[in-house]
Structure formats: C-alpha cells, structure tokens
Design an enzyme around this catalytic site. Structure first.
Site, short mmCIF file in Angstrom:
data_model
loop_
_atom_site.label_atom_id
_atom_site.label_comp_id
_atom_site.label_asym_id
_atom_site.label_seq_id
_atom_site.Cartn_x
_atom_site.Cartn_y
_atom_site.Cartn_z
N ALA A 249 0.81 -1.24 0.00
CA ALA A 249 0.00 0.00 0.00
C ALA A 249 0.83 1.27 0.00
O ALA A 249 0.27 2.37 0.08
CB ALA A 249 -1.00 0.04 1.16
N ALA A 250 2.16 1.17 -0.12
CA ALA A 250 2.96 2.39 -0.21
C ALA A 250 2.56 3.22 -1.42
O ALA A 250 2.41 4.45 -1.34
CB ALA A 250 4.45 2.03 -0.26
N GLY A 251 2.37 2.56 -2.56
CA GLY A 251 1.94 3.26 -3.76
C GLY A 251 0.54 3.82 -3.63
O GLY A 251 0.25 4.93 -4.10
N ASP A 252 -0.34 3.08 -2.98
CA ASP A 252 -1.71 3.56 -2.78
C ASP A 252 -1.73 4.78 -1.88
O ASP A 252 -2.50 5.72 -2.09
CB ASP A 252 -2.57 2.45 -2.17
CG ASP A 252 -2.70 1.24 -3.08
OD1 ASP A 252 -2.64 1.42 -4.31
OD2 ASP A 252 -2.85 0.12 -2.56
#
Length: 306
Positions: A249-252
């Site tokens: 979820a870093a990109g999210d």
C-alpha cells in the site's frame, strides 16, 4: 476543497509475515498472520479520506462476510459508499500477501466480485462523476469500466488520475485524456519496454509516456524516490529513509495523498513531497489500510524530503 471519486477494487488481504520467502516446493513456518480490508481502489480512497479528503467510492463486493466488513470500514473512514455494490454471484476479492523480514512482499490476488463491476454500473452512477472534481482509477477492475470512467470524466472536464496497476495494455488513444499517469518502476518498464536501473532510465520511460499523450507522468521508484515529468518540466524527488516493515500500500498511500493535495490546490512540489512522506509512514506499519497515515502522522515524521 475539491471532491474525490475513486472507482476501483476492494480486497480482503490475508497477510503472512515470514523471515524469508519459501522456495518452490518448500514449506516454511511463518511468524504472524493478519486479515485486513484492502484493494488498490479502497486503499487509495482511505488514504485520501484519512487525510481529510471528501471521498466517494464506486466498486463491487461479494454479498458475504468480507463484503460486510468492507462496508463497515468505509463507513468508519467517512467514505460515501452507497455506490459500492453487492454481487450475489461472486465472492469478495481476496489477496494473499507474504512479507519477508526486509519488508518486501509477494502478492497473489483473486479479484472475485471486482471483475463483476460493469460499464452499466458506471453509467448508472454517472452523476457521481459529474459531481466529483477528481476521478482516481486503477486496473484491478475490468478495463472497459476504466475506459468508460475516463471518457465520462473527460467529457465533464474532471481531473483524471490513473494508476496502471497491475500493469497491462492501456488504450493509447485515451492517454491524452489522463491528467496524471502514475506507474511504479516495474509498471513503467512493462509499459515502455525500457529497463529502469536509475533516475535517467526512469526519465527516458516517462518521456516515452509523455510522447504517448499523457499530460503529467509521475514514476514512483520505491526507496529511490519519484520523478515528475511533463512536456515542460522534469524534477526528481528524493526518498526518505525509514525502516520498512511492510511495503504493501505504499503506492496507494502516495496516490491517495496526491489526490488529496490536488483537492486542496497545492503546488506539485508540495503534493509529491507530502506523498513521499505518506508512503514513508505507510511502510513502517503492517497491513494496507491500517498503515495509511493521518495528516498528524505525516507532520510527525521527522525525516525531511530533500
């Protein structure tokens, strides 16, 4: 403040912690197991809402226990969810996330009800696109749904953000309608046939995407930071150094923060620096949605983006 509409996936994540990834045919004893609400669409919606954004979501869940958990999660995050539909024929999508001691992950996704989201569902909720200012899309729902959203949003002159994940063919005729195209280095490589080993490679890939027609391209580079490119500008943004626990979820988190920044009319430097900080916060905690930061979390992050 501008209104944000996220159209995308909702997944139930089963997260396994292990000291190392098992090899083919190997059984390995893990260290921890958790279950979380996730999915790229839902994660990005929660990321923007948790910072204070006004967020609505369109998606599809199975009419099952996992689906009910997602609805409760969206309520808790104050995300308008009346357009998140329940399907009686498919189960809620699930993801198996295995994380090693370095925070690296391997993910298997079974989309389930996410693939039952139809263009007619988008047409039936066309007013939500008309009422929104920013439309955020990913590729964990059928591509004809994504294309339909882009065309409607473009006709209504909305800001369109596309996160091309998981990477797959994207209709290049629609590129000119996308305001912000945000792949990571792996997705950029697959979409441009350009191997990315450094910042210059990333810029070359971004230039290819700009020449395809995208207005603004942001390539996220994990712990190497991010670049922003359009026809008039190139800028590199350094990462921040944290001890990663789970990169899920870093990109999210990055994209949800970007949508929030756009909703507040911030300049692009402030938006990307805040998005990098948000991603830095996210990787220090286990799980997708539980790790998404509040604005206070970002402000309290001591590392400064240079």
């Amino acid at each position: 403040m501008k209104k944000i509409l996220v159209v995308g996936s909702l997944m139930t994540d089963f997260v396994f912690r292990t000291s190392k990834m098992p090899s083919t045919g190997e059984t390995f004893i893990g260290e921890q197991y958790e279950k979380y609400t996730g999915g790229k669409g839902a994660n990005q919606a929660v990321a923007a809402a948790r910072l204070g954004g006004e967020v609505t979501m369109i998606g599809k869940l199975g009419n099952d226990e996992f689906g009910k958990e997602h609805i409760e999660s969206l309520k808790k995050e104050r995300i308008a969810h009346q357009s998140v539909l329940l399907d009686d024929t498919s189960r809620t999508g699930v993801g198996n996330v295995t994380i090693d001691s370095d925070g690296n992950n391997k993910i298997i996704v079974v989309p389930g009800a996410n693939l039952e989201l139809k263009t007619v569902d988008i047409t039936n909720h066309k007013k939500l696109i008309k009422d929104a200012d920013i439309v955020v899309l990913q590729l964990e729902v059928p591509m004809d749904v994504v294309y339909r959203c882009i065309n409607i949003a473009y006709d209504y002159n909305k800001i369109i953000i596309v996160n091309p994940a998981p990477a797959q063919y994207f209709d290049q005729d629609l590129a000119k309608k996308v305001d912000y195209f945000i792949p990571n280095e792996v997705e950029s490589s697959l979409l441009t046939d350009k191997t990315i080993n450094n910042i210059e490679d990333a810029k070359d890939a971004a230039d290819i995407l700009i020449n395809t027609g995208y207005k603004n391209v942001i390539i996220t580079l994990g712990d190497a930071g991010a670049i922003f490119v359009n026809k008039n500008q190139f800028k590199y943004f350094n990462s921040i150094k944290v001890n990663p626990v789970d990169t899920t979820a870093a990109g999210d988190s990055f994209i949800g923060t970007l949508a929030y920044g756009l909703s507040r009319n911030w300049n692009i430097d402030q938006i990307i620096e805040s998005a990098i900080k948000a991603s830095g916060c996210t990787v220090t905690k286990l799980g997708a949605q539980p790790s998404l930061p509040t604005w206070r979390d970002i402000e309290n992050l001591k590392e400064i983006v240079k």
